[in-house]
Scaffold this motif. Sequence first.
Motif, PDB file in Angstrom:
ATOM      1  N   CYS A  75       0.342  -4.469  13.990  1.00 53.00           N
ATOM      2  CA  CYS A  75       0.649  -4.415  12.618  1.00 53.00           C
ATOM      3  C   CYS A  75       0.209  -2.845  12.239  1.00 53.00           C
ATOM      4  O   CYS A  75       1.357  -2.362  11.334  1.00 53.00           O
ATOM      5  CB  CYS A  75      -0.171  -5.286  11.814  1.00 53.00           C
ATOM      6  SG  CYS A  75       0.502  -5.488  10.046  1.00 53.00           S
ATOM      7  N   HIS A  76      -0.577  -2.261  12.821  1.00 50.26           N
ATOM      8  CA  HIS A  76      -1.021  -1.295  12.345  1.00 50.26           C
ATOM      9  C   HIS A  76       0.054   0.059  12.918  1.00 50.26           C
ATOM     10  O   HIS A  76       0.535   0.890  12.278  1.00 50.26           O
ATOM     11  CB  HIS A  76      -2.332  -0.599  12.960  1.00 50.26           C
ATOM     12  CG  HIS A  76      -2.494   0.895  13.228  1.00 50.26           C
ATOM     13  ND1 HIS A  76      -3.363   1.697  12.310  1.00 50.26           N
ATOM     14  CD2 HIS A  76      -2.002   1.770  14.202  1.00 50.26           C
ATOM     15  CE1 HIS A  76      -3.242   2.960  12.749  1.00 50.26           C
ATOM     16  NE2 HIS A  76      -2.674   3.089  13.723  1.00 50.26           N
ATOM     17  N   GLU A  77       0.585  -0.329  14.112  1.00 51.37           N
ATOM     18  CA  GLU A  77       1.740   0.789  14.596  1.00 51.37           C
ATOM     19  C   GLU A  77       2.877   0.671  13.703  1.00 51.37           C
ATOM     20  O   GLU A  77       3.507   1.547  13.710  1.00 51.37           O
ATOM     21  CB  GLU A  77       1.748   0.261  16.185  1.00 51.37           C
ATOM     22  CG  GLU A  77       0.808   0.567  17.119  1.00 51.37           C
ATOM     23  CD  GLU A  77       0.341   2.012  17.148  1.00 51.37           C
ATOM     24  OE1 GLU A  77       1.150   2.898  16.802  1.00 51.37           O
ATOM     25  OE2 GLU A  77      -0.762   2.324  17.578  1.00 51.37           O
ATOM     26  N   ALA A  78       3.267  -0.709  13.571  1.00 51.18           N
ATOM     27  CA  ALA A  78       4.434  -0.792  12.596  1.00 51.18           C
ATOM     28  C   ALA A  78       4.356  -0.031  11.193  1.00 51.18           C
ATOM     29  O   ALA A  78       5.053   0.579  10.681  1.00 51.18           O
ATOM     30  CB  ALA A  78       4.663  -2.104  12.115  1.00 51.18           C
ATOM     31  N   CYS A  79       3.166  -0.043  10.732  1.00 49.72           N
ATOM     32  CA  CYS A  79       2.808   0.540   9.390  1.00 49.72           C
ATOM     33  C   CYS A  79       2.843   2.078   9.625  1.00 49.72           C
ATOM     34  O   CYS A  79       3.157   2.685   8.830  1.00 49.72           O
ATOM     35  CB  CYS A  79       1.638   0.157   8.824  1.00 49.72           C
ATOM     36  SG  CYS A  79       1.356  -1.580   8.340  1.00 49.72           S
ATOM     37  N   ALA A  80       1.870   2.441  10.801  1.00 50.53           N
ATOM     38  CA  ALA A  80       2.006   4.019  11.012  1.00 50.53           C
ATOM     39  C   ALA A  80       3.289   4.554  11.152  1.00 50.53           C
ATOM     40  O   ALA A  80       3.666   5.608  10.906  1.00 50.53           O
ATOM     41  CB  ALA A  80       1.177   4.126  12.216  1.00 50.53           C
ATOM     42  N   THR A 103       0.944  -1.436   0.023  1.00 49.22           N
ATOM     43  CA  THR A 103      -0.135  -0.020   0.090  1.00 49.22           C
ATOM     44  C   THR A 103       0.777   0.936   0.027  1.00 49.22           C
ATOM     45  O   THR A 103       2.067   1.127   0.223  1.00 49.22           O
ATOM     46  CB  THR A 103      -0.839   0.055   1.365  1.00 49.22           C
ATOM     47  OG1 THR A 103      -0.056   0.403   2.346  1.00 49.22           O
ATOM     48  CG2 THR A 103      -1.541  -1.332   1.469  1.00 49.22           C
ATOM     49  N   PRO A 104       0.472   2.391  -0.357  1.00 50.78           N
ATOM     50  CA  PRO A 104       0.908   3.681  -0.179  1.00 50.78           C
ATOM     51  C   PRO A 104       1.417   3.899   1.238  1.00 50.78           C
ATOM     52  O   PRO A 104       0.621   3.405   2.336  1.00 50.78           O
ATOM     53  CB  PRO A 104       0.201   4.646  -0.611  1.00 50.78           C
ATOM     54  CG  PRO A 104      -0.941   4.045  -1.369  1.00 50.78           C
ATOM     55  CD  PRO A 104      -0.950   2.676  -0.854  1.00 50.78           C
ATOM     56  N   ALA A 105       2.548   4.385   1.721  1.00 48.74           N
ATOM     57  CA  ALA A 105       3.008   4.916   2.724  1.00 48.74           C
ATOM     58  C   ALA A 105       2.487   6.001   3.328  1.00 48.74           C
ATOM     59  O   ALA A 105       2.831   7.141   3.648  1.00 48.74           O
ATOM     60  CB  ALA A 105       4.573   4.650   3.039  1.00 48.74           C
ATOM     61  N   ALA A 106       0.849   6.084   3.605  1.00 48.69           N
ATOM     62  CA  ALA A 106       0.269   7.153   3.986  1.00 48.69           C
ATOM     63  C   ALA A 106      -0.857   6.879   5.060  1.00 48.69           C
ATOM     64  O   ALA A 106      -1.266   5.912   5.225  1.00 48.69           O
ATOM     65  CB  ALA A 106      -0.148   7.568   3.007  1.00 48.69           C
ATOM     66  N   PRO A 107      -0.911   7.712   6.057  1.00 52.37           N
ATOM     67  CA  PRO A 107      -1.925   7.467   7.192  1.00 52.37           C
ATOM     68  C   PRO A 107      -3.164   7.056   6.660  1.00 52.37           C
ATOM     69  O   PRO A 107      -3.946   6.055   7.176  1.00 52.37           O
ATOM     70  CB  PRO A 107      -1.943   8.922   7.874  1.00 52.37           C
ATOM     71  CG  PRO A 107      -0.830   9.465   7.776  1.00 52.37           C
ATOM     72  CD  PRO A 107      -0.267   8.986   6.155  1.00 52.37           C
ATOM     73  N   SER A 108      -3.645   7.572   5.337  1.00 57.36           N
ATOM     74  CA  SER A 108      -5.035   7.324   4.885  1.00 57.36           C
ATOM     75  C   SER A 108      -5.217   5.769   4.618  1.00 57.36           C
ATOM     76  O   SER A 108      -6.155   5.283   4.484  1.00 57.36           O
ATOM     77  CB  SER A 108      -5.259   8.231   3.667  1.00 57.36           C
ATOM     78  OG  SER A 108      -4.361   7.917   2.560  1.00 57.36           O
ATOM     79  N   ALA A 109      -3.884   5.105   4.145  1.00 55.44           N
ATOM     80  CA  ALA A 109      -3.851   3.679   4.237  1.00 55.44           C
ATOM     81  C   ALA A 109      -4.128   2.813   5.114  1.00 55.44           C
ATOM     82  O   ALA A 109      -4.337   1.603   5.024  1.00 55.44           O
ATOM     83  CB  ALA A 109      -2.715   3.374   3.132  1.00 55.44           C
TER      84      ALA A 109
END
Lengths: 124, 124
Positions: A38-43, A3-9
């Motif tokens: 997983c969310h925190e890692a992506c955030a 996914t794009p590295a963006a909060p909206s994703a």
Amino acid sequence: MTTPAAPSALVRIRRAVDSWLADQRIGREAGWEIVAACHEACANAAEHAYPPSLSGSIAIEGRLENGRVVMSVHDRGRWRPSRGRNRGRGFTLMEHFMDKVDIERSEDGTTIRMERTVDRGEGA
Amino acid sequence: MNGGELARLTRVTHGTTVIVGIEGDVDNSNADAVRDEIDGSLSNLAFALILDLSQTRYLDSAGIQLLLDLGERLRGRGQQFLLCVPPRGPLRLTVTLFELQRAFPVTGSPEEALAQIDAVGASE
């Protein structure tokens, strides 16, 4: 998934990981906690990996290995040190919700690898 | 009220107390919007704000920061802040992990929070 590295994703990532965990018959409580880690890692990747001028990506992969959920979150950027008052809470959550969290930094980017033992079938 | 696309905020008043409920998700993509809407829901005449997370599906580390900032800001304005989180479930675990109960009262329901406010008012 990538996914794009963006909060909206982030919401799409949470829904996708949650759906995959449900397919693996992981209990709801454990599933919520794995999604949160997983969310925190992506955030973190969305916030720290790429300069504002660059639209980078995040790759998320989940596997079930011998009763353990293994999640990896990979970006191709270079992390800026986190600043501000929110510093470190995301990692606290990851480490609390998962049995093991490893961060590997290389020229290719950063990979956060997280593992947790799970019971399958409960609450599914 | 609408905290971005992910969350819907509700507002109820009980005398000089405002109860704001968050339905949906709070993450770092909408935490600023949620904060702005909570701020907009509270007049200077309000004695207390009860933030009800009983219908909140997800709260990340940015959401935790939002709660801490809100508690500090209201305390600085002489207004009470109380948080409602269901006694069981992942949100309660997150709240306990970061010891939010040391920053402001954490109750299990809006009714319990109102009773606490009444008790404080009666003792003054």
